[in-house]
Design an enzyme around this catalytic site. Structure first.
Site, mmCIF file in Angstrom:
data_model
loop_
_atom_site.group_PDB
_atom_site.id
_atom_site.type_symbol
_atom_site.label_atom_id
_atom_site.label_comp_id
_atom_site.label_asym_id
_atom_site.label_seq_id
_atom_site.Cartn_x
_atom_site.Cartn_y
_atom_site.Cartn_z
ATOM 1 C CG HIS A 91 -0.225 0.139 2.535
ATOM 2 N ND1 HIS A 91 0.448 -0.912 3.119
ATOM 3 C CD2 HIS A 91 -0.077 1.189 3.389
ATOM 4 C CE1 HIS A 91 0.977 -0.524 4.269
ATOM 5 N NE2 HIS A 91 0.680 0.755 4.455
ATOM 6 C CG ASP A 127 1.569 5.169 4.700
ATOM 7 O OD1 ASP A 127 1.039 4.054 4.876
ATOM 8 O OD2 ASP A 127 2.646 5.506 5.219
ATOM 9 C CG HIS A 141 5.011 1.033 3.141
ATOM 10 N ND1 HIS A 141 4.530 2.211 2.598
ATOM 11 C CD2 HIS A 141 4.410 0.933 4.357
ATOM 12 C CE1 HIS A 141 3.687 2.785 3.425
ATOM 13 N NE2 HIS A 141 3.585 2.021 4.508
ATOM 14 N NE ARG A 181 2.562 6.496 9.690
ATOM 15 C CZ ARG A 181 1.457 5.842 9.334
ATOM 16 N NH1 ARG A 181 1.555 4.678 8.718
ATOM 17 N NH2 ARG A 181 0.265 6.338 9.614
#
Length: 294
Positions: free
Chosen positions: A110, A112, A270, A285
């Protein structure tokens, strides 16, 4: 032999490519310094555009410096499901332990938050605690994936647009009313199937696990009979999404405590491998707000 980026500074960031097309590991640099140094950040930014994802180890930086580094790229975003650290807005804690509910949002290829009208420009992710083995993350060069498509596929998808949905992903397990409320807050976004990177000009294949369907496929040029559209359009979309699983476009990173990945969300996908249970994996993150794909 490691490469260097030449600048006016007497020092440079030492780095080594990890594959032929994507990923480089950086050495001898502290991200806490980069967060507060214009010239160092300019080097790092240039390396990111070239390699699409950068990796560093032994980065024992504070959360404040983590956020400060990410903010060099742009404003930070909150996540409507995961939330963010109360003392450091924009820093999302992705903690998985034995009490964590079973979910499978990370272990799919995917890009983000493409369900946003303006998906993230990129992210800075740090490993706070990781398993002794397992829990790797894979990144994919979606510019390379587009470049290697056959010409007839490139021609077919030129000008196509597609929907991306938080309702059909994060919202799918919610009760129906909550799912509808989530979609009301974040209506499905529409993006080009092939986007142009705003800084490098590269063409990027821009469909992923959040993509539900094409919105402008049913035209006389594409559809002669009903089967050309259903399942024809979905077969084409699945074929495009599957390009991320080709190993030649990938780089894989084994996490250690205080290792960091910085990636360009505009040109990569990723996949966080969930093979580490019952070990603990704690990541933090910072996502950077991006622009509208074109």
């Amino acid at each position: 032999m490691s490469n260097t980026v030449q600048t006016a500074r007497p020092t440079t960031i030492e780095h080594e490519p990890l594959t032929c097309t994507i990923g480089a590991e950086l050495f001898g640099v502290d991200l806490g310094d980069v967060a507060h140094d214009d010239a160092l950040f300019a080097e790092l930014h240039a390396l990111l555009l070239k390699h699409k994802v950068l990796f560093l180890r032994d980065q024992d930086i504070s959360r404040a410096d983590h956020v400060a580094l990410a903010r060099r790229f742009g404003s930070l975003e909150d996540h409507p499901v995961a939330g963010s650290d109360p003392d450091n807005p924009g820093l999302v804690r992705i903690y998985k332990d034995l009490d964590s509910p079973a979910e499978h949002y990370e272990n799919a290829f995917h890009c983000d938050a493409t369900w946003r009208e303006n998906p993230p420009m990129g992210c800075v992710l740090r490993c706070v605690e990781g398993p002794a083995v397992g829990g790797d993350t894979i990144w994919v060069d979606m510019a390379e994936a587009y470049a290697k498509l056959p010409d007839h596929i490139k021609h077919q998808i030129e000008g196509l647009r597609a929907r991306h949905s938080i309702e059909a992903s994060f919202g799918a397990a919610l009760p129906v009313e909550q799912r509808h409320q989530l979609k009301a807050r974040f209506p499905d976004a529409e993006h080009p199937v092939v986007r142009t990177h705003p800084e490098t000009g590269e063409k990027v294949l821009f469909v992923n696990a959040f993509t539900t369907h094409f919105v402008n496929f049913h035209t006389p040029e594409n559809v002669r009979f009903g089967s050309d559209y259903a399942p024809g359009a979905s077969n084409l979309l699945n074929h495009l999404i599957a390009q991320a699983a080709i190993p030649e476009y990938q780089v894989r990173w084994r996490w250690t405590k205080n290792s960091v990945a910085i990636w360009d969300n505009r040109s990569t996908q990723h996949y966080a491998v969930q093979d580490y249970w019952p070990a603990v994996r704690k990541m933090e993150r910072a996502g950077i707000i991006g622009d509208r794909p074109f």
